[in-house]
Design a protein around this motif. Structure first.
Motif, mmCIF file in Angstrom:
data_model
loop_
_atom_site.group_PDB
_atom_site.id
_atom_site.type_symbol
_atom_site.label_atom_id
_atom_site.label_comp_id
_atom_site.label_asym_id
_atom_site.label_seq_id
_atom_site.Cartn_x
_atom_site.Cartn_y
_atom_site.Cartn_z
ATOM 1 N N THR A 93 0.840 -1.187 0.000
ATOM 2 C CA THR A 93 0.000 0.000 0.000
ATOM 3 C C THR A 93 0.882 1.247 0.000
ATOM 4 O OG1 THR A 93 -1.798 1.154 1.129
ATOM 5 C CG2 THR A 93 -0.169 0.079 2.534
ATOM 6 N N GLY A 94 0.278 2.383 -0.315
ATOM 7 C CA GLY A 94 1.046 3.625 -0.326
ATOM 8 C C GLY A 94 0.543 4.589 -1.376
ATOM 9 N N LEU A 95 1.489 5.334 -1.956
ATOM 10 C CA LEU A 95 1.153 6.355 -2.955
ATOM 11 C C LEU A 95 2.089 6.245 -4.146
ATOM 12 C CD1 LEU A 95 0.786 9.504 -0.629
ATOM 13 C CD2 LEU A 95 -1.048 7.973 -1.415
ATOM 14 N N ASP A 96 1.535 6.419 -5.345
ATOM 15 C CA ASP A 96 2.343 6.426 -6.560
ATOM 16 C C ASP A 96 1.796 7.493 -7.500
ATOM 17 O OD1 ASP A 96 3.432 5.869 -9.176
ATOM 18 O OD2 ASP A 96 4.033 3.906 -8.409
ATOM 19 N N TYR A 97 2.471 8.653 -7.508
ATOM 20 C CA TYR A 97 2.070 9.748 -8.389
ATOM 21 C C TYR A 97 2.849 9.723 -9.706
ATOM 22 C CZ TYR A 97 -0.047 11.855 -4.173
ATOM 23 O OH TYR A 97 -0.790 12.099 -3.037
ATOM 24 N N TYR A 98 3.731 8.740 -9.865
ATOM 25 C CA TYR A 98 4.511 8.645 -11.104
ATOM 26 C C TYR A 98 3.613 8.256 -12.266
ATOM 27 C CZ TYR A 98 8.044 7.000 -14.432
ATOM 28 O OH TYR A 98 8.819 6.805 -15.551
ATOM 29 N N ARG A 99 2.770 7.251 -12.037
ATOM 30 C CA ARG A 99 1.852 6.817 -13.088
ATOM 31 C C ARG A 99 0.422 7.280 -12.848
ATOM 32 N NH1 ARG A 99 5.468 2.307 -13.084
ATOM 33 N NH2 ARG A 99 6.438 2.074 -15.132
ATOM 34 N N ASN A 100 0.056 7.490 -11.584
ATOM 35 C CA ASN A 100 -1.307 7.938 -11.255
ATOM 36 C C ASN A 100 -2.370 7.068 -11.926
ATOM 37 O OD1 ASN A 100 -1.138 9.997 -9.360
ATOM 38 N ND2 ASN A 100 -0.766 11.573 -10.896
ATOM 39 N N LEU A 101 -2.207 5.754 -11.830
ATOM 40 C CA LEU A 101 -3.207 4.851 -12.386
ATOM 41 C C LEU A 101 -4.508 4.912 -11.592
ATOM 42 C CD1 LEU A 101 -1.066 1.743 -13.361
ATOM 43 C CD2 LEU A 101 -1.654 3.750 -14.717
ATOM 44 N N PRO A 104 -4.809 10.603 -7.141
ATOM 45 C CA PRO A 104 -4.132 10.842 -5.866
ATOM 46 C C PRO A 104 -5.086 10.872 -4.670
ATOM 47 C CG PRO A 104 -3.186 12.252 -7.537
ATOM 48 C CD PRO A 104 -4.375 11.571 -8.169
ATOM 49 N N LYS A 105 -6.237 11.476 -4.836
ATOM 50 C CA LYS A 105 -7.189 11.564 -3.720
ATOM 51 C C LYS A 105 -7.633 10.181 -3.256
ATOM 52 C CE LYS A 105 -11.509 13.808 -2.311
ATOM 53 N NZ LYS A 105 -12.610 14.718 -2.740
ATOM 54 N N ILE A 106 -7.944 9.307 -4.201
ATOM 55 C CA ILE A 106 -8.363 7.952 -3.841
ATOM 56 C C ILE A 106 -7.184 7.173 -3.262
ATOM 57 C CG2 ILE A 106 -9.136 5.747 -4.799
ATOM 58 C CD1 ILE A 106 -10.936 7.314 -6.678
ATOM 59 N N GLN A 107 -6.001 7.339 -3.843
ATOM 60 C CA GLN A 107 -4.811 6.692 -3.285
ATOM 61 C C GLN A 107 -4.625 7.071 -1.818
ATOM 62 O OE1 GLN A 107 -1.066 6.726 -5.464
ATOM 63 N NE2 GLN A 107 -2.153 7.401 -7.307
ATOM 64 N N GLN A 108 -4.764 8.332 -1.525
ATOM 65 C CA GLN A 108 -4.565 8.805 -0.156
ATOM 66 C C GLN A 108 -5.561 8.169 0.806
ATOM 67 O OE1 GLN A 108 -4.748 13.088 -0.500
ATOM 68 N NE2 GLN A 108 -3.149 13.094 -2.060
ATOM 69 N N SER A 109 -6.820 8.095 0.394
ATOM 70 C CA SER A 109 -7.850 7.500 1.240
ATOM 71 C C SER A 109 -7.591 6.019 1.483
ATOM 72 C CB SER A 109 -9.221 7.688 0.585
ATOM 73 O OG SER A 109 -10.217 6.984 1.294
ATOM 74 N N ASP A 131 7.267 9.338 -6.188
ATOM 75 C CA ASP A 131 6.941 10.720 -6.566
ATOM 76 C C ASP A 131 5.811 11.290 -5.709
ATOM 77 O OD1 ASP A 131 8.868 10.425 -8.459
ATOM 78 O OD2 ASP A 131 7.563 10.672 -10.200
ATOM 79 N N ALA A 132 5.749 10.860 -4.440
ATOM 80 C CA ALA A 132 4.667 11.325 -3.562
ATOM 81 C C ALA A 132 5.179 11.483 -2.133
ATOM 82 C CB ALA A 132 3.505 10.318 -3.599
ATOM 83 N N HIS A 133 6.437 11.821 -1.989
ATOM 84 C CA HIS A 133 7.093 11.770 -0.682
ATOM 85 C C HIS A 133 6.395 12.642 0.361
ATOM 86 C CE1 HIS A 133 10.346 11.276 2.200
ATOM 87 N NE2 HIS A 133 10.386 12.595 2.349
ATOM 88 N N GLU A 134 6.095 13.888 0.028
ATOM 89 C CA GLU A 134 5.526 14.796 1.023
ATOM 90 C C GLU A 134 4.156 14.329 1.500
ATOM 91 O OE1 GLU A 134 5.553 18.824 -0.267
ATOM 92 O OE2 GLU A 134 7.738 18.907 -0.479
ATOM 93 N N ASP A 135 3.293 13.930 0.587
ATOM 94 C CA ASP A 135 1.970 13.436 0.980
ATOM 95 C C ASP A 135 2.084 12.125 1.754
ATOM 96 O OD1 ASP A 135 0.682 15.577 -0.125
ATOM 97 O OD2 ASP A 135 -0.028 14.522 -1.913
ATOM 98 N N PHE A 136 3.021 11.287 1.351
ATOM 99 C CA PHE A 136 3.253 10.014 2.029
ATOM 100 C C PHE A 136 3.586 10.237 3.505
ATOM 101 C CE2 PHE A 136 6.120 6.525 3.246
ATOM 102 C CZ PHE A 136 5.416 5.406 2.811
ATOM 103 N N ARG A 159 19.275 11.063 0.341
ATOM 104 C CA ARG A 159 19.539 11.052 1.787
ATOM 105 C C ARG A 159 18.487 11.837 2.569
ATOM 106 N NH1 ARG A 159 25.314 10.056 4.054
ATOM 107 N NH2 ARG A 159 26.277 8.856 2.377
ATOM 108 N N ALA A 160 17.994 12.927 2.006
ATOM 109 C CA ALA A 160 16.982 13.721 2.707
ATOM 110 C C ALA A 160 15.715 12.903 2.909
ATOM 111 C CB ALA A 160 16.685 14.999 1.933
ATOM 112 N N MET A 161 15.303 12.169 1.887
ATOM 113 C CA MET A 161 14.129 11.312 2.016
ATOM 114 C C MET A 161 14.396 10.205 3.028
ATOM 115 S SD MET A 161 13.229 11.108 -2.047
ATOM 116 C CE MET A 161 11.906 9.915 -1.869
ATOM 117 N N LEU A 162 15.590 9.633 2.978
ATOM 118 C CA LEU A 162 15.953 8.586 3.933
ATOM 119 C C LEU A 162 15.867 9.101 5.362
ATOM 120 C CD1 LEU A 162 17.100 5.766 4.557
ATOM 121 C CD2 LEU A 162 19.394 6.750 4.286
ATOM 122 N N GLU A 163 16.347 10.310 5.597
ATOM 123 C CA GLU A 163 16.290 10.891 6.944
ATOM 124 C C GLU A 163 14.849 11.027 7.424
ATOM 125 O OE1 GLU A 163 18.460 14.507 6.715
ATOM 126 O OE2 GLU A 163 20.425 13.511 6.491
#
Length: 265
Positions: A93-101, A104-109, A131-136, A159-163
């Motif tokens: 589960t999670g978020l994928d804005y790269y393909r947006n199949l 985003p709103k439904i993914q988030q829910s 491609d959804a790091h901040e919302d994730f 590294r910033a995302m890893l932190e």
């Protein structure tokens, strides 16, 4: 070795599953988690795990690509499946804005509901982010203290995302992406910053075949038998012995799946 993500219900692997499993066992990969992508696939993953009880376990969940399939019965169906003996995680589960199949709103829910399912069942959370790091982070953070364990699988970030992930005490799954000279610069820079006790190994088969296998493999499906090539690349970049890396990641996997796979130890 333990492969924390292989899509063995995929037609590229399922059609020759006996051979795929035999090659994995011969390569020293003795435990594999069959990752689910939707409700129907969750049932199929459990069925495979029940057929191969010596080496397979299963997750249940809905991938962000399939989030549009989520309906009023999905949560309860997955909850019923989650109590099966061979189920060890909620996801993918999670978020994928790269393909947006899925939108985003439904993914988030759907992501939020599956986080709640992990909390409800006490199972670890197996997550995808592209491609959804901040919302994730925004969605996950308020729940984090109530979740048992959680992993960002197929980490390819910087590294910033890893932190950000480590600040939430997440495990980090690394795939054959690390072996790809074309696009692994960020991951290669970050790989040494992953704490020893947070690192997990995965193939994400049939995807992301390690390019260190050579050109003759580039168009072939990945499979769990190739996990040692991923481990070798990571060990070299972290400047550790591969035997030590394998032992550490096995222990990390047992700690992450604190439920069932301990029985195979």
């Amino acid at each position: 070795m333990i492969d924390i993500c292989c899509n063995l219900t995929h037609t590229k692997l399922n059609a020759q599953l006996s051979q795929v499993l035999e090659r994995a066992l011969q390569a020293g990969v003795h435990t594999m988690i069959v990752t689910a992508s939707d409700v129907a696939d969750s049932g199929a993953a459990i069925a495979l795990a029940n057929q191969h009880t010596n080496c397979l376990w299963a997750s249940v969940g809905t991938h962000p690509h399939q989030a549009e399939q989520w309906n009023d019965t999905s949560y309860e169906t997955l909850r019923d499946l989650a109590v099966r003996e061979k189920v060890v995680a909620i996801g993918e589960t999670g978020l994928d804005y790269y393909r947006n199949l899925s939108s985003p709103k439904i993914q988030q829910s759907v992501f939020a509901q599956q986080i709640e399912l992990a909390i409800d069942t006490g199972l670890p959370l197996f997550m995808h982010q592209r491609d959804a790091h901040e919302d994730f982070i925004k969605i996950l953070k308020p729940y984090r203290e109530h979740i048992n364990n959680a992993v960002v699988h197929c980490f390819t970030g910087n590294r910033a995302m890893l932190e950000d992930y480590l600040a939430l005490d997440l495990y980090i799954g690394v795939t054959g992406w690390i072996c790809d000279d074309r696009r692994a610069a960020d991951l290669r820079d970050a790989i040494t910053a992953i704490p020893d006790d947070r690192l997990l190994l995965e193939t994400d088969a049939p995807y992301l075949i390690p390019r260190s296998l050579g050109k003759s493999f580039y168009n072939k499906p990945n499979e769990p038998a190739y996990l040692p090539y991923i481990a070798q690349d990571i060990a070299q970049r972290r400047k550790v012995e591969i035997t030590d890396l394998i032992e550490q990641t096995i222990n990390n996997s047992y700690n992450f799946y604190s439920k069932a796979i301990m029985a195979n130890r």
